[in-house]
Write a protein that holds these residues in place. Structure first.
Motif, PDB file in Angstrom:
ATOM      1  N   PRO A 181       0.858  -1.181   0.000  1.00  0.00           N
ATOM      2  CA  PRO A 181       0.000   0.000   0.000  1.00  0.00           C
ATOM      3  C   PRO A 181       0.895   1.233   0.000  1.00  0.00           C
ATOM      4  O   PRO A 181       2.115   1.114  -0.174  1.00  0.00           O
ATOM      5  N   GLY A 182       0.334   2.404   0.207  1.00  0.00           N
ATOM      6  CA  GLY A 182       1.180   3.563   0.467  1.00  0.00           C
ATOM      7  C   GLY A 182       1.912   3.360   1.784  1.00  0.00           C
ATOM      8  O   GLY A 182       1.284   3.096   2.810  1.00  0.00           O
ATOM      9  N   VAL A 183       3.227   3.433   1.755  1.00  0.00           N
ATOM     10  CA  VAL A 183       4.055   3.181   2.933  1.00  0.00           C
ATOM     11  C   VAL A 183       4.861   4.441   3.250  1.00  0.00           C
ATOM     12  O   VAL A 183       5.268   5.178   2.345  1.00  0.00           O
ATOM     13  N   GLN A 184       5.095   4.669   4.512  1.00  0.00           N
ATOM     14  CA  GLN A 184       5.837   5.856   4.937  1.00  0.00           C
ATOM     15  C   GLN A 184       7.335   5.698   4.627  1.00  0.00           C
ATOM     16  O   GLN A 184       8.137   5.315   5.471  1.00  0.00           O
ATOM     17  N   THR A 185       7.661   5.996   3.364  1.00  0.00           N
ATOM     18  CA  THR A 185       9.049   6.045   2.902  1.00  0.00           C
ATOM     19  C   THR A 185       9.223   7.361   2.162  1.00  0.00           C
ATOM     20  O   THR A 185       8.281   8.148   2.044  1.00  0.00           O
ATOM     21  N   GLU A 186      10.400   7.576   1.599  1.00  0.00           N
ATOM     22  CA  GLU A 186      10.633   8.784   0.808  1.00  0.00           C
ATOM     23  C   GLU A 186      10.555   8.497  -0.685  1.00  0.00           C
ATOM     24  O   GLU A 186      11.286   9.064  -1.485  1.00  0.00           O
ATOM     25  N   LEU A 187       9.649   7.586  -1.075  1.00  0.00           N
ATOM     26  CA  LEU A 187       9.433   7.339  -2.497  1.00  0.00           C
ATOM     27  C   LEU A 187       9.013   8.614  -3.196  1.00  0.00           C
ATOM     28  O   LEU A 187       9.426   8.887  -4.334  1.00  0.00           O
ATOM     29  N   THR A 188       8.177   9.410  -2.543  1.00  0.00           N
ATOM     30  CA  THR A 188       7.846  10.757  -3.007  1.00  0.00           C
ATOM     31  C   THR A 188       8.127  11.729  -1.868  1.00  0.00           C
ATOM     32  O   THR A 188       8.110  11.333  -0.698  1.00  0.00           O
ATOM     33  N   PRO A 189       8.395  13.000  -2.171  1.00  0.00           N
ATOM     34  CA  PRO A 189       8.737  13.955  -1.114  1.00  0.00           C
ATOM     35  C   PRO A 189       7.654  14.052  -0.040  1.00  0.00           C
ATOM     36  O   PRO A 189       6.467  14.208  -0.342  1.00  0.00           O
ATOM     37  N   GLY A 190       8.066  13.918   1.210  1.00  0.00           N
ATOM     38  CA  GLY A 190       7.154  14.055   2.332  1.00  0.00           C
ATOM     39  C   GLY A 190       6.317  12.826   2.644  1.00  0.00           C
ATOM     40  O   GLY A 190       5.543  12.831   3.607  1.00  0.00           O
ATOM     41  N   GLN A 191       6.477  11.767   1.875  1.00  0.00           N
ATOM     42  CA  GLN A 191       5.632  10.584   2.059  1.00  0.00           C
ATOM     43  C   GLN A 191       5.838   9.936   3.422  1.00  0.00           C
ATOM     44  O   GLN A 191       4.905   9.376   3.994  1.00  0.00           O
ATOM     45  N   GLU A 193       6.020  11.213   6.158  1.00  0.00           N
ATOM     46  CA  GLU A 193       5.307  11.929   7.209  1.00  0.00           C
ATOM     47  C   GLU A 193       3.790  11.874   7.045  1.00  0.00           C
ATOM     48  O   GLU A 193       3.063  12.437   7.864  1.00  0.00           O
ATOM     49  N   ARG A 194       3.286  11.212   6.019  1.00  0.00           N
ATOM     50  CA  ARG A 194       1.851  11.209   5.756  1.00  0.00           C
ATOM     51  C   ARG A 194       1.151  10.186   6.651  1.00  0.00           C
ATOM     52  O   ARG A 194       1.395   8.995   6.555  1.00  0.00           O
ATOM     53  N   GLU A 195       0.273  10.669   7.507  1.00  0.00           N
ATOM     54  CA  GLU A 195      -0.365   9.816   8.507  1.00  0.00           C
ATOM     55  C   GLU A 195      -1.248   8.742   7.900  1.00  0.00           C
ATOM     56  O   GLU A 195      -1.447   7.681   8.501  1.00  0.00           O
ATOM     57  N   PRO A 199       2.907   2.844   8.348  1.00  0.00           N
ATOM     58  CA  PRO A 199       4.271   2.967   8.878  1.00  0.00           C
ATOM     59  C   PRO A 199       5.169   1.862   8.319  1.00  0.00           C
ATOM     60  O   PRO A 199       4.753   0.711   8.172  1.00  0.00           O
ATOM     61  N   LEU A 200       6.395   2.221   8.000  1.00  0.00           N
ATOM     62  CA  LEU A 200       7.310   1.275   7.380  1.00  0.00           C
ATOM     63  C   LEU A 200       7.533   0.044   8.241  1.00  0.00           C
ATOM     64  O   LEU A 200       7.529  -1.088   7.732  1.00  0.00           O
ATOM     65  N   ASP A 201       7.720   0.230   9.545  1.00  0.00           N
ATOM     66  CA  ASP A 201       7.985  -0.937  10.391  1.00  0.00           C
ATOM     67  C   ASP A 201       6.789  -1.886  10.431  1.00  0.00           C
ATOM     68  O   ASP A 201       6.950  -3.109  10.435  1.00  0.00           O
ATOM     69  N   ALA A 202       5.567  -1.333  10.421  1.00  0.00           N
ATOM     70  CA  ALA A 202       4.376  -2.177  10.403  1.00  0.00           C
ATOM     71  C   ALA A 202       4.268  -2.930   9.081  1.00  0.00           C
ATOM     72  O   ALA A 202       3.898  -4.117   9.049  1.00  0.00           O
ATOM     73  N   PHE A 203       4.584  -2.251   7.993  1.00  0.00           N
ATOM     74  CA  PHE A 203       4.560  -2.919   6.689  1.00  0.00           C
ATOM     75  C   PHE A 203       5.563  -4.067   6.647  1.00  0.00           C
ATOM     76  O   PHE A 203       5.241  -5.172   6.189  1.00  0.00           O
ATOM     77  N   ILE A 204       6.773  -3.822   7.126  1.00  0.00           N
ATOM     78  CA  ILE A 204       7.807  -4.861   7.096  1.00  0.00           C
ATOM     79  C   ILE A 204       7.398  -6.046   7.964  1.00  0.00           C
ATOM     80  O   ILE A 204       7.526  -7.211   7.571  1.00  0.00           O
ATOM     81  N   THR A 205       6.872  -5.771   9.149  1.00  0.00           N
ATOM     82  CA  THR A 205       6.453  -6.852  10.041  1.00  0.00           C
ATOM     83  C   THR A 205       5.394  -7.728   9.392  1.00  0.00           C
ATOM     84  O   THR A 205       5.506  -8.968   9.383  1.00  0.00           O
TER      85      THR A 205
END
Length: 247
Positions: A181-191, A193-195, A199-205
């Motif tokens: 899904p949309g994941v909190q990374t820097e794939l696009t600027p500011g991504q 920080e988008r609530e 969250p990346l750690d939740a996605f990885i888990t």
């Protein structure tokens, strides 16, 4: 795909999803070769992990791919898993004539890149035990976000290509798709920080837990991405597309 004892090639290992997947696979007892255009970022991923190895690769450049594969075959002949994770996402205005450089680069990196890397390695992988190809697509492969039209089109195409690969390589190479899904990374600027993004750690888990299963699913999906992945099948495509049109 077995959990440990692999030699894994992973593109786009210098940040975000690729970085964390590489670290998890390493910590499970795999050798991981991470590839990308910026060696400094790759070294940050590998820091403190002796079995993560860094190699420079520009997946948009066929000459770079050839050089990379030559180096891998020389130094890591046991490589049995390829993870195509490298990609770019650029917002674009398609409502008028424009400079198509960004669109062309997106197609080259996100679609031609994985196709070329697979082509360069498929014969080698087919000769290995427990071989696998993992293609990272996106929830946007199933419902596009119009402001990233070319990105979404490349991910839809890679999803389709993955289906064909799985059919043609059956019995030789396991083919897996990871659709985030949309994941909190820097794939696009500011991504990052988008609530509303995962969250990346939740996605990885949630994602890597599926690689621990006795049989890895053909599609590795989080619950959050199912809103997009299952939209058409559940008769919600128009609703999902309307949501993404407004972003």
């Amino acid at each position: 795909m077995k959990k440990s004892g692999n030699t894994i090639i992973l593109t786009g290992g210098g940040s975000g999803i690729g970085r964390e997947m590489a670290r998890q696979w390493h910590d499970w007892g795999n050798t991981v070769i991470i590839a990308g255009r910026t060696m400094e970022s790759l070294r940050e991923t590998a820091e403190g992990r002796e079995n993560i190895h860094c190699l420079e690769l520009d997946v948009g450049d066929p000459a770079s791919i050839a050089q990379f594969v030559k180096a891998v075959m020389a130094d890591f002949p046991a490589a049995n898993v390829l993870v195509n994770n490298a990609g770019i996402m650029i917002y674009e205005d398609v409502t008028g004539a424009r400079d198509l450089t960004d669109a062309e680069n997106t197609v080259t990196i996100n679609l031609l890149g994985p196709i070329r890397v697979i082509d360069a390695l498929v014969d080698h992988l087919a000769a290995q035990k427990d071989a696998a190809i993992v293609n990272v697509t996106s929830g946007l492969a199933f419902v596009p976000m119009p402001k990233a039209a070319t990105y979404c089109a490349t991910k839809a195409a890679l999803h389709s290509y993955t289906l064909s690969l799985r059919a043609r390589l059956e019995g030789k190479i396991e083919v897996i798709e990871v659709a985030p899904p949309g994941v909190q990374t820097e794939l696009t600027p500011g991504q990052s920080e988008r609530e509303e993004y995962m969250p990346l750690d939740a996605f990885i888990t949630e994602t890597m837990a599926q690689f621990e299963a006795a049989e890895t699913p053909e599609e590795v999906l989080t619950q959050q991405v199912r809103f997009l992945r299952d939209a058409e099948a559940e008769g919600r495509f128009d609703e999902a597309f309307a949501m993404l049109k407004s972003r």
